[in-house]
Enzyme design. Structure first.
Site, PDB file in Angstrom:
ATOM      1  N   GLY A  13       0.781  -1.229   0.000  1.00 23.78           N
ATOM      2  CA  GLY A  13       0.000   0.000   0.000  1.00 23.78           C
ATOM      3  C   GLY A  13       0.814   1.282   0.000  1.00 23.78           C
ATOM      4  CE  LYS A  14       6.467   0.628  -2.415  1.00 24.30           C
ATOM      5  NZ  LYS A  14       5.856  -0.712  -2.586  1.00 24.30           N
ATOM      6  CB  THR A  15       0.770   3.740  -4.742  1.00 21.93           C
ATOM      7  OG1 THR A  15       1.931   3.133  -5.322  1.00 21.93           O
ATOM      8  CG2 THR A  15       0.280   4.844  -5.664  1.00 21.93           C
ATOM      9  CE  LYS A  36       7.239   3.586  -7.983  1.00 16.99           C
ATOM     10  NZ  LYS A  36       6.722   2.802  -6.868  1.00 16.99           N
ATOM     11  CG  ASP A  48       2.946   3.179  -8.337  1.00 19.47           C
ATOM     12  OD1 ASP A  48       1.904   2.505  -8.414  1.00 19.47           O
ATOM     13  OD2 ASP A  48       4.055   2.684  -8.080  1.00 19.47           O
ATOM     14  N   GLY A 113       9.130   4.613  -2.920  1.00 17.89           N
ATOM     15  CA  GLY A 113      10.080   3.598  -3.329  1.00 17.89           C
ATOM     16  C   GLY A 113       9.463   2.528  -4.201  1.00 17.89           C
ATOM     17  CB  ALA A 114      10.567   0.271  -6.593  1.00 17.73           C
ATOM     18  N   GLY A 115       8.896  -1.539  -4.054  1.00 16.73           N
ATOM     19  CA  GLY A 115       9.036  -2.709  -3.194  1.00 16.73           C
ATOM     20  C   GLY A 115       9.530  -2.306  -1.810  1.00 16.73           C
ATOM     21  CG  ASN A 172      -2.521   0.574   3.795  1.00 19.13           C
ATOM     22  OD1 ASN A 172      -3.550   1.223   3.913  1.00 19.13           O
ATOM     23  ND2 ASN A 172      -2.193  -0.042   2.672  1.00 19.13           N
TER      24      ASN A 172
END
Length: 226
Positions: A13-15, A36, A48, A113-115, A172
């Site tokens: 749920g970062k985005t 990003k 994203d 970030g990514a992952g 989240n």
């Protein structure tokens, strides 16, 4: 203020959190922007970033090569591999310059970030190493449900062990979770890490209808600590 939003793993749920933080800062009257560094799964634009801009009520969205989305690659893979598959090279100096140039225009910059933190951004550099080099504090997004205790404690321990700056934790609920499990996960994470979350985001079936009050509280805390 720059905040690097990382996650305990992919699809935590970062985005969702990054977009709501942007909206929360906007509601507080803060000039906020989103970045990003590397997007994968779509070479034409960052899905994203498009999601974030949509929540902010904007019809436009940044394109590859912009300050907001320097790199976009075709396959949904780790940045280093996605770049190789598109026969491209991720230049860390390009990312540094994009971040510093964007920072000058804003009061708060949210970088997604990514992952997780230990994803390679190149064959030689992990995301966490680059974030530390850039001296950017980390905000960690964790799942609410089963599996989060291990992932979250490992991530928090790594942040502490490697001396990364830490901005906070957000729990989240990306999918419906038994409330007893949610609360016990939270209790155990606090017990073993000594860290209480900035906020808890409960599940919503629509990004447009999700509650924002909790995130605004978190945004205020972040501003007060800066």
């Amino acid at each position: 203020m720059i905040i690097f939003v990382s996650g305990t793993d992919t699809d935590c749920g970062k985005t969702f959190v990054a977009s709501h933080l942007c909206l929360a800062f906007k509601r507080l009257g803060v000039k906020v922007g989103y970045q990003k560094w590397v997007s994968t799964g779509n070479k034409d634009f960052s899905d994203d970033a498009r999601m974030v801009y949509r929540l902010l009520g904007r019809e436009d969205f940044p394109l590859p090569g912009s300050l907001e989305t320097p790199y976009c690659f075709s396959i949904p893979a780790s940045p280093h591999l996605a770049a190789e598959k598109d026969q491209a090279i991720i230049e860390l100096d390009t990312l540094k310059k994009a971040t510093l140039d964007l920072k000058k225009q804003l009061e708060v910059l949210i970088i997604e970030g990514a992952g997780g933190l230990l994803v390679p951004i190149t064959r030689d550099v992990l995301l966490a190493q680059f974030v530390k080099e850039m001296d950017i504090p980390v905000l960690l997004v964790a799942r609410a449900g089963v599996g989060t205790i291990n992932h979250t404690l490992l991530s928090l321990n790594y942040i502490k062990q490697e001396g990364l700056k830490f901005k906070g934790l957000i729990m989240n609920e990306q999918e419906p979770t038994d409330p007893k499990i949610f609360m016990d996960n939270l209790k155990i994470i606090e017990q073993f890490s000594g860290i209480s979350p900035l906020c808890k985001i409960h599940f919503s079936s629509s990004i447009d209808n999700s509650p924002l009050d909790e995130v605004i509280v978190a945004a205020r805390k972040l501003l007060n600590e800066s």
